[in-house]
Design an enzyme around this catalytic site. Sequence first.
Site, mmCIF file in Angstrom:
data_model
loop_
_atom_site.group_PDB
_atom_site.id
_atom_site.type_symbol
_atom_site.label_atom_id
_atom_site.label_comp_id
_atom_site.label_asym_id
_atom_site.label_seq_id
_atom_site.Cartn_x
_atom_site.Cartn_y
_atom_site.Cartn_z
ATOM 1 N N CYS A 257 -40.186 -16.551 -41.489
ATOM 2 C CA CYS A 257 -40.161 -17.180 -42.809
ATOM 3 C C CYS A 257 -41.181 -18.325 -42.777
ATOM 4 O O CYS A 257 -42.054 -18.355 -41.916
ATOM 5 C CB CYS A 257 -38.753 -17.643 -43.192
ATOM 6 S SG CYS A 257 -38.053 -18.970 -42.184
ATOM 7 N N ASN B 142 -39.060 -21.642 -40.423
ATOM 8 C CA ASN B 142 -38.224 -21.196 -39.314
ATOM 9 C C ASN B 142 -36.999 -22.079 -39.104
ATOM 10 O O ASN B 142 -36.592 -22.336 -37.976
ATOM 11 C CB ASN B 142 -39.052 -21.081 -38.022
ATOM 12 C CG ASN B 142 -38.349 -20.347 -36.897
ATOM 13 O OD1 ASN B 142 -38.530 -20.678 -35.737
ATOM 14 N ND2 ASN B 142 -37.553 -19.351 -37.201
ATOM 15 N N CYS C 194 -34.292 -21.793 -41.865
ATOM 16 C CA CYS C 194 -33.228 -21.226 -42.711
ATOM 17 C C CYS C 194 -33.139 -19.714 -42.567
ATOM 18 O O CYS C 194 -32.236 -19.194 -41.917
ATOM 19 C CB CYS C 194 -33.433 -21.595 -44.180
ATOM 20 S SG CYS C 194 -33.287 -23.359 -44.551
ATOM 21 N N ARG C 195 -34.058 -19.003 -43.178
ATOM 22 C CA ARG C 195 -33.941 -17.549 -43.281
ATOM 23 C C ARG C 195 -34.173 -16.812 -41.963
ATOM 24 O O ARG C 195 -33.346 -15.994 -41.558
ATOM 25 C CB ARG C 195 -34.907 -17.023 -44.349
ATOM 26 C CG ARG C 195 -34.576 -17.556 -45.727
ATOM 27 C CD ARG C 195 -35.648 -17.225 -46.724
ATOM 28 N NE ARG C 195 -36.855 -18.016 -46.445
ATOM 29 C CZ ARG C 195 -38.009 -17.848 -47.073
ATOM 30 N NH1 ARG C 195 -38.130 -16.907 -47.995
ATOM 31 N NH2 ARG C 195 -39.047 -18.611 -46.787
ATOM 32 N N SER C 196 -35.305 -17.057 -41.318
ATOM 33 C CA SER C 196 -35.598 -16.274 -40.112
ATOM 34 C C SER C 196 -34.657 -16.587 -38.946
ATOM 35 O O SER C 196 -34.247 -15.663 -38.238
ATOM 36 C CB SER C 196 -37.072 -16.401 -39.697
ATOM 37 O OG SER C 196 -37.451 -17.728 -39.459
ATOM 38 N N ASP D 174 -35.520 -18.355 -50.430
ATOM 39 C CA ASP D 174 -35.422 -19.572 -49.615
ATOM 40 C C ASP D 174 -34.292 -20.436 -50.174
ATOM 41 O O ASP D 174 -34.375 -20.906 -51.303
ATOM 42 C CB ASP D 174 -36.739 -20.334 -49.644
ATOM 43 C CG ASP D 174 -36.787 -21.465 -48.640
ATOM 44 O OD1 ASP D 174 -35.736 -21.851 -48.077
ATOM 45 O OD2 ASP D 174 -37.897 -21.988 -48.399
#
Length: 153
Positions: free
Chosen positions: A8, A11, A13-15, A123
């Site tokens: 993301c 690095n 939150c999402r990934s 996000d």
Amino acid sequence: MIKVLFVCLGNICRSPTAEAVLRSMAKQQGITVDVDSAGTAAYHIGKSPDSRSQQVALKRGISMVGQSARQVMPDDFYDFDYIFAMDKSNYQDLQSIKPANASAQLALFLNEYGTMNTGEVPDPYYGGNSGFEWVLDLLEDACEQFLKTKVVS
């Protein structure tokens, strides 16, 4: 062993959530998968995942302990079998740094494995807890499909 990198922007939150989800699911199923995460930007190198991501994941029994942000590097395209972008913007950034002879398969994760009709992982950084819950829902779904498709079959 399959090696997967989730990417993301920062690095945090999402990934890292995707990394933790895939690692947890694979462990529960007795599957060995090498999984990591990175960001296209260097904003948070060395930082732990966002506390909201960690809290939401922990409520579902998924730990992010020991994870820290790093930036994606051209060598990742040789070290991993799959590199999955969380959104179109990061996918485009990854395409721009992907070496011409790279061995990793680059894809938009939800386009390949999501079943919830959402092409991107949004996000959640500037939103509330419901955004983090939604991200986790999307990633659990896509990781389950990935394991069924690429590892179990």
